[in-house]
Design an enzyme around this catalytic site. Structure first.
Site, mmCIF file in Angstrom:
data_model
loop_
_atom_site.group_PDB
_atom_site.id
_atom_site.type_symbol
_atom_site.label_atom_id
_atom_site.label_comp_id
_atom_site.label_asym_id
_atom_site.label_seq_id
_atom_site.Cartn_x
_atom_site.Cartn_y
_atom_site.Cartn_z
ATOM 1 C CB VAL A 128 153.685 -9.925 84.023
ATOM 2 C CG1 VAL A 128 152.732 -9.274 83.032
ATOM 3 C CG2 VAL A 128 153.420 -11.420 84.108
ATOM 4 C CB SER A 131 156.579 -4.726 85.174
ATOM 5 O OG SER A 131 157.399 -3.934 86.003
ATOM 6 C CE LYS A 132 152.903 -6.101 92.429
ATOM 7 N NZ LYS A 132 152.496 -4.775 92.919
ATOM 8 N N GLY A 133 155.979 -9.028 89.524
ATOM 9 C CA GLY A 133 156.530 -10.367 89.544
ATOM 10 C C GLY A 133 156.141 -11.080 90.812
#
Ligand code: GLU
Length: 416
Positions: free
Chosen positions: A58, A103-105
């Protein structure tokens, strides 16, 4: 039911929007994420069967620069959790004034149930699925819960194979032999230490005489516990996924860390002077500094009243809910918010990224000196606003972070 972390992230920005008169369209925009990608990851298991995992990446905001944020492997991962974590990364990079977004995942998986080969295939296939979504000038992943330098190396290799050249700047937290940075592994713990030192000075406390409780004994919890122990603090309790462990006279951190570093769980550690305690008991122990360094949603309206410390130092992302925040503020407890407290990790990730891009690597002294300078500057600014406006440190940090992003949105305008 635990609070949905993305609802919590939205609540936090609404609180700050009220204080800074944020333009309503910017508030609406920042309560959303720019883009989210959900991928299916089929993996051939060692026994020949195929399992399919779900993964996410994201981008919350890339207004101030490429997205930046970790990648976690855990059964707790879902789209809303990743959206919240991506949002918090935007505030973190903005608060430190790094030219990066948030962001991150994550992948919904229990990595401890996979063999090393299965973990490698999972990581490589996930990387292939998100390949157009990441890159040195798009979005740069890094380690987070249950991910490490080996996993970052597989991401870097998979990405590089697709591009036909080595691209170290696609990911940070890599081993130093392939473009990682010295000091990155301990950076989050170092940052926690510098910020705590800053607040301890302001409150005229004596660092050496502090009693500390640490929830979480991974990279973040382990490093800060070790640093504070070496500086003479008494670490009276720590916990991992198996249990909490408590001793009023202080735990021997060297022995416990050696035990944990060999892959052992705290519940199996034998010492007659140590008592095993639950997570709830650990969080409400009387101490000077409570360091939640595990996951979200730990200090909530259910236990906030019982928290018995002077300072909460947030090693984890999102450990305190907004209602708990209010209760702690009323009680006079200083909460050093996640976006400031644990920002040492992303700060040194930024150093790693610029070292990769320039192909010129720094010495550890320079890393730690620059980290201290940047994080203390953000702390001083945050502390000043909190004193001037008589608000908690989180709202003060959000004022800086959100205003900076809002200004960037105003300058750039709305395309087309
Ligand atoms: N996962 C870490 C965090 O939550 C580090 C992110 C990064 O280095 O990009 O801040």
């Amino acid at each position: 039911m635990a609070l949905n972390p993305f609802e919590m992230a939205k609540k936090q920005i609404e609180i700050v929007a009220g204080v800074i008169d944020l333009d309503p369209y910017i508030l609406k925009y920042l309560k959303r994420v720019e883009r989210s990608l959900i991928v299916s990851i089929p993996i051939m298991m060692d026994d020949g069967t195929v399992r399919i995992f779900e993964g996410y990446r994201v981008h919350h905001s890339t207004i101030r620069g490429p997205g930046k944020g970790g990648l976690r492997y855990s059964l707790g991962v879902n789209l809303d959790e990743v959206k919240a974590l991506a949002t918090w990364m935007s505030w973190k990079t903005s608060l430190l004034n790094l030219p990066l977004g948030g962001s991150k995942g994550g992948i919904c998986v229990d990595p401890f149930k996979l063999s090393k080969k299965e973990l490698e295939r999972l990581t490589r296939r996930f990387t292939a699925e998100i390949i157009n979504f990441i890159g040195p000038d798009i979005d740069i992943p890094a380690p987070d819960v249950n991910t490490n330098p080996q996993i970052m190396a597989w991401i870097m290799d998979t990405y590089s194979m697709q591009k036909g050249r080595s691209v170290p700047g696609v990911v940070t937290g890599k081993p130093v032999e392939i473009g990682g940075s010295v000091g990155r592994a301990n950076a989050t713990g170092m940052g926690l230490f510098f910020v705590l030192q800053g607040l301890v000075e302001k409150l005229r406390l004596d660092l050496k005489s502090l009693k500390i409780v640490v929830q979480g004994f991974g990279n973040v919890g382990g490093t800060i516990a070790e640093l504070l122990y070496k500086h003479g603090c008494k670490i009276i309790a720590v916990s991992d996924i198996s249990t909490g462990i408590f001793c009023e006279d202080g735990l021997n951190m060297e022995k416990l860390l050696e035990w944990a570093n060999q892959g052992n769980l705290l519940k199996d550690y034998k010492n007659n002077n140590y008592n095993l305690i639950s997570n709830d008991e650990l969080l409400t122990l009387k101490c000077d500094v409570l360091i939640p360094a595990a996951i979200e949603n730990q200090i909530t309206e259910k236990n906030a009243e019982k928290i018995n410390c002077k300072i909460v130092l947030e090693g984890a992302n999102g450990p305190t809910t907004p209602i708990a925040d209010e209760i702690l503020f009323e009680k006079g407890i200083h909460v050093i918010p996640d976006i400031l407290a644990n920002s040492g990790g992303v700060c040194v990730s930024y150093f790693e990224y610029i070292q990769d891009i320039n192909s010129y690597f720094w010495k550890l002294d320079r890393i730690n000196a620059e980290l201290k300078r940047i994080i203390i500057e953000a702390f001083e600014e945050t502390y000043k606003i909190s004193e001037e406006r008589k608000i908690n440190l989180r709202t003060a940090a959000y004022i800086i972070a959100v205003s900076r992003i809002a200004k960037a949105i105003e300058w750039r305008g709305i395309f087309p």
